[in-house]
Write an enzyme that holds these catalytic residues in place. Structure first.
Site, PDB file in Angstrom:
ATOM      1  CE  LYS A  90      -3.811  -2.868   0.629  1.00 42.15           C
ATOM      2  NZ  LYS A  90      -4.807  -2.734   0.127  1.00 42.15           N
TER       3      LYS A  90
HETATM    4  C1  PLP Z   1      -5.396  -4.099   0.710  1.00 36.29           C
HETATM    5  C2  PLP Z   1      -6.846  -3.771   0.590  1.00 36.29           C
HETATM    6  C3  PLP Z   1      -7.559  -3.916   1.786  1.00 36.29           C
HETATM    7  C4  PLP Z   1      -7.747  -5.091   2.775  1.00 36.29           C
HETATM    8  O1  PLP Z   1      -5.502  -4.748   3.599  1.00 36.29           O
HETATM    9  P1  PLP Z   1      -5.455  -5.787   4.254  1.00 36.29           P
HETATM   10  O2  PLP Z   1      -5.054  -5.077   5.850  1.00 36.29           O
HETATM   11  O3  PLP Z   1      -4.556  -6.894   3.419  1.00 36.29           O
HETATM   12  O4  PLP Z   1      -6.575  -6.729   4.761  1.00 36.29           O
HETATM   13  C5  PLP Z   1      -9.574  -4.041   1.350  1.00 36.29           C
HETATM   14  N1  PLP Z   1     -10.020  -3.521   0.767  1.00 36.29           N
HETATM   15  C6  PLP Z   1      -9.304  -3.431  -0.443  1.00 36.29           C
HETATM   16  C7  PLP Z   1     -10.002  -2.777  -1.735  1.00 36.29           C
HETATM   17  C8  PLP Z   1      -8.127  -3.304  -0.528  1.00 36.29           C
HETATM   18  O5  PLP Z   1      -6.555  -3.435  -1.883  1.00 36.29           O
END
Ligand code: PLP
Length: 391
Positions: free
Chosen positions: A180
């Protein structure tokens, strides 16, 4: 090897983590407060609640809104699976709405038609960080008096029409997995202006304890919130450790520089790929040039390509040590969604057509022009090969 993504960790992050380890306070402490304040401020929200992942945050929001069996929750089929799994966690039914082929976000016209008396919430997603339609989706939800939730896990730091991503609905949820915009290793953050929702989420992330409960090894008990071993409701352990939060504080301090670096990489790709006739580049509206928060860089093959050809191109890139991926296969066509809900191909034609032809290319803050050039050249070879094979 040029990986698909790579976290941006500097001495500032390493120092923050070692300082935390030396402090002796590894959970529920000052770093969590600082991290929450930083994200609340950045998103213009009254509350931010740190949790152990974006997925946990979405789960808590579903619980806090009282979503349960018999309810429907609307979301997009073109997303990471957590956007829909959170609906299943609470026993509700996911209702998918097809996307707009430009922004790749839920189509507002189609949202209107999917609302029923059972709709208990609407979850919008900024696909790949693109916030287009977030205002309209939120307005439609509001007109029907249905809570709008942003799964903004892909959009930290972006701004759309003057509003920070994460500020469009009743609540927003960010995720901090290593690919991210910022990372805490694992982690997530709920943001909201709703006091009651924030209190509920704080309690549920901490085993259902009262909001002010103080750990047993801390002096004194707080009368307002009850003691460490009083559990007022069913809760979970969705807390985020001080180590993760320290990482988050350091990353938030560098967020603007990191977003700028990502805009530079995206612009460099766009310049080089503009003349590739077989590619559809990410469509970013003029008004977003300064305010887009790039999560990944995803190109799309035109509709003369099949998903078999797309997959072969991805494999070819990987053989040349270039990370690539098919972001995202449609959620409704994942095996257990098909089995449980009977979805079949054709249900959401735009999302399916897009998802068959996407290629995520390497994308991270420190990707340099030589690496970008190498990715683009290799992609060109792969595309030329496919063209020759079609003859
Ligand atoms: C990365 C992501 C998540 C979940 O994140 P985690 O921290 O890995 O649980 C949820 N929704 C979207 C659209 C994402 O890209």
């Amino acid at each position: 090897m040029i990986p698909l993504s790579q976290p941006d960790i500097t001495d500032a992050e390493i120092r923050a983590v070692t300082d935390t380890l030396r402090s002796g306070r590894l959970s529920i402490g000052p770093r969590q407060v600082q991290f929450e304040e930083a994200v609340a401020e950045r998103t213009g929200r009254r509350h931010a609640v740190a949790v152990s992942s974006g997925t946990c945050g979405l789960h808590l929001i579903m619980l806090a809104l009282g979503v349960g069996p018999g309810d429907e929750v609307i979301t997009t089929p073109f997303s990471f699976i957590a956007s829909a799994n959170c609906i299943l966690y609470v026993g509700a039914k996911p209702v998918f709405v097809d996307i707009d082929p430009r922004s790749l976000n839920m189509d507002p016209e189609k949202l209107e038609k999917a609302i029923t008396p059972r709709t208990k919430a609407i979850i919008g997603v900024e696909a790949f960080g693109n916030p287009v339609h977030m205002d309209r989706l939120a307005q439609i939800a509001q007109a029907h008096e249905i809570p709008y939730i942003e799964d903004c896990c892909e959009g930290l730091g972006g701004v759309y029409r003057g509003h920070p991503i994460g500020s469009f609905g009743r609540a927003g949820v960010f995720g901090f997995y290593p690919n991210k915009q910022i990372t805490t290793g694992e982690g997530g953050m709920i943001v909201t202006d709703d006091d009651r929702l924030a209190d509920l989420c704080r309690s549920m992330r901490n085993q259902g304890r009262g909001e002010m409960a103080v750990p047993a090894n801390t002096s004194g008990l707080d009368n307002r919130g009850g003691s460490w071993l009083a559990h007022e409701r069913l809760g979970y352990n969705y807390r985020l450790s001080e180590i993760n939060c320290a990482l988050g504080v350091a990353q938030m301090g560098r967020l603007d520089a990191m977003l700028e670096a990502r805009r530079r990489v995206a612009a460099s790709y766009i310049r080089r790929l503009m003349d590739f006739r077989d590619l559809i580049l990410p469509t970013v509206e003029e008004e977003l040039a300064e305010a887009m928060s790039w999560f990944v860089f995803v190109v799309r093959l035109n509709d003369t390509y099949t998903h078999v050809e797309r997959d072969r191109i991805i494999t070819g890139l990987r053989r040349h040590d270039i990370g690539a991926a098919n972001y995202f296969p449609c959620i409704h066509l994942q095996p257990f969604y098909r089995e449980r809900f009977g979805f079949a191909p054709g249900a959401f034609p735009i999302a399916e057509s897009v998802s068959h032809r996407t290629i995520a290319l390497p994308f991270y803050n420190t990707l340099d022009d030589t690496q970008i050039e190498l990715v683009c050249l290799t992609l060109k070879v792969m595309l030329d090969r496919e063209q020759l094979m079609k003859r």
